[in-house]
Design an enzyme around this catalytic site. Structure first.
Site, PDB file in Angstrom:
ATOM      1  N   SER A 152       0.852  -1.195   0.000  1.00  0.00           N
ATOM      2  CA  SER A 152       0.000   0.000   0.000  1.00  0.00           C
ATOM      3  C   SER A 152       0.883   1.239   0.000  1.00  0.00           C
ATOM      4  CB  SER A 152      -0.883   0.010   1.248  1.00  0.00           C
ATOM      5  OG  SER A 152      -1.512   1.264   1.437  1.00  0.00           O
ATOM      6  N   TYR A 165      -2.339  -0.138  10.186  1.00  0.00           N
ATOM      7  CA  TYR A 165      -2.296  -0.535   8.771  1.00  0.00           C
ATOM      8  C   TYR A 165      -0.963  -0.179   8.114  1.00  0.00           C
ATOM      9  CZ  TYR A 165      -3.795  -1.006   3.896  1.00  0.00           C
ATOM     10  OH  TYR A 165      -3.894  -1.378   2.570  1.00  0.00           O
TER      11      TYR A 165
END
Length: 262
Positions: A152, A165
């Site tokens: 990501s 995250y």
């Protein structure tokens, strides 16, 4: 012309066998279908058996390739080892692994419980290690393989709304580099793809929110979120013979957001 060498670049995946985790829907399912369209037989894993079996059946019908759905908890070693063994028994080998399974809990540091931290890190990071270890052993034995980890932009940028995250995805990128270094001598490449916001049927409503649209337009040089095919194409490249000399890389698919200036 005398002395001119003709170079043949091969992006064909015919005859290859791929595993995609978190593949019952969203980006994972689209990646699995893209691999099948490129000629690979595919094994899809997800926690929910009914969903992953349905996805595998639909991909097989749409592409004409063999597709196997497997219910698997990618954070559990026994479940992972069983899934990988099922793929080997069904298809005889493993050429490609795409570690796509992931999750997020939108809590800041003081809101995040220990259990929530463990859940995010186990799903996003531990799963990549377990799946790579299990599938990688078969690849090393055959002296050939492609592993692609879906990371990501949060591996590079901080997110104000999610403490666990980003660190988990940054660790995925570092694990990508580590395994690439360890396994290059065996003909196994390991790379990562790091998307920004990608529109899927699951997040379409949230992305269409005016505040979210404004944020994406202002923050992203290209002024839009990404499309599913814009993630699939880099994955297909990393899985192909054409990427045989590429390993340990993290490719941002982000409309320029990680290079955004003032």
């Amino acid at each position: 012309m005398e002395g001119y060498e003709v170079v043949n670049v091969n992006f064909d995946l015919n005859g290859k066998v791929a595993i995609v985790t978190g593949a019952s829907r969203g980006i994972g399912r689209t990646i699995a279908e893209g691999l099948a369209q490129a000629g690979a037989d595919v094994a899809l894993t997800a926690r929910t058996e009914a969903e992953v079996l349905a996805a595998a059946h639909e991909i097989s019908l749409a592409t004409g390739r063999r597709a196997l759905g497997i219910a698997c908890d990618v954070t559990d070693k026994r479940s992972v080892d069983s899934a990988v063994q099922q793929v080997v028994e069904r298809f005889g080998k493993i050429d490609i692994l795409v570690n796509n399974a992931g999750t997020n809990i939108r809590h800041s540091a003081f809101e995040l419980s220990e259990e929530e931290w463990d859940f995010v890190v186990d799903t996003n990071l531990k799963s990549v290690f377990l799946m790579s270890q299990a599938a990688g052993s078969h690849m090393i034995e055959r002296q050939s393989g492609r592993i692609v980890n879906i990371a990501s932009v949060a591996s590079e940028l901080t997110l104000s709304f999610s403490t666990a995250y980003g660190p988990s995805k940054a660790a995925v990128v570092q694990l990508t580099k580590q395994l690439a270094s360890e396994w290059a001598r065996y003909g196994v490449t390991v790379n990562a793809v790091s998307p920004w916001f990608i529109r899927t049927s699951l997040n379409a409503e949230a992305l269409d929110d005016p505040d979210n649209q404004k944020m994406i337009e202002q923050r992203t040089p290209m002024g839009r979120y990404g499309r599913l095919e814009e993630v699939v194409a880099p994955v297909l490249f990393f899985c192909s013979e054409g990427a045989g000399y590429v390993t340990g890389q993290n490719l941002f698919v982000d409309g320029g957001v990680t290079h955004y200036g003032v």
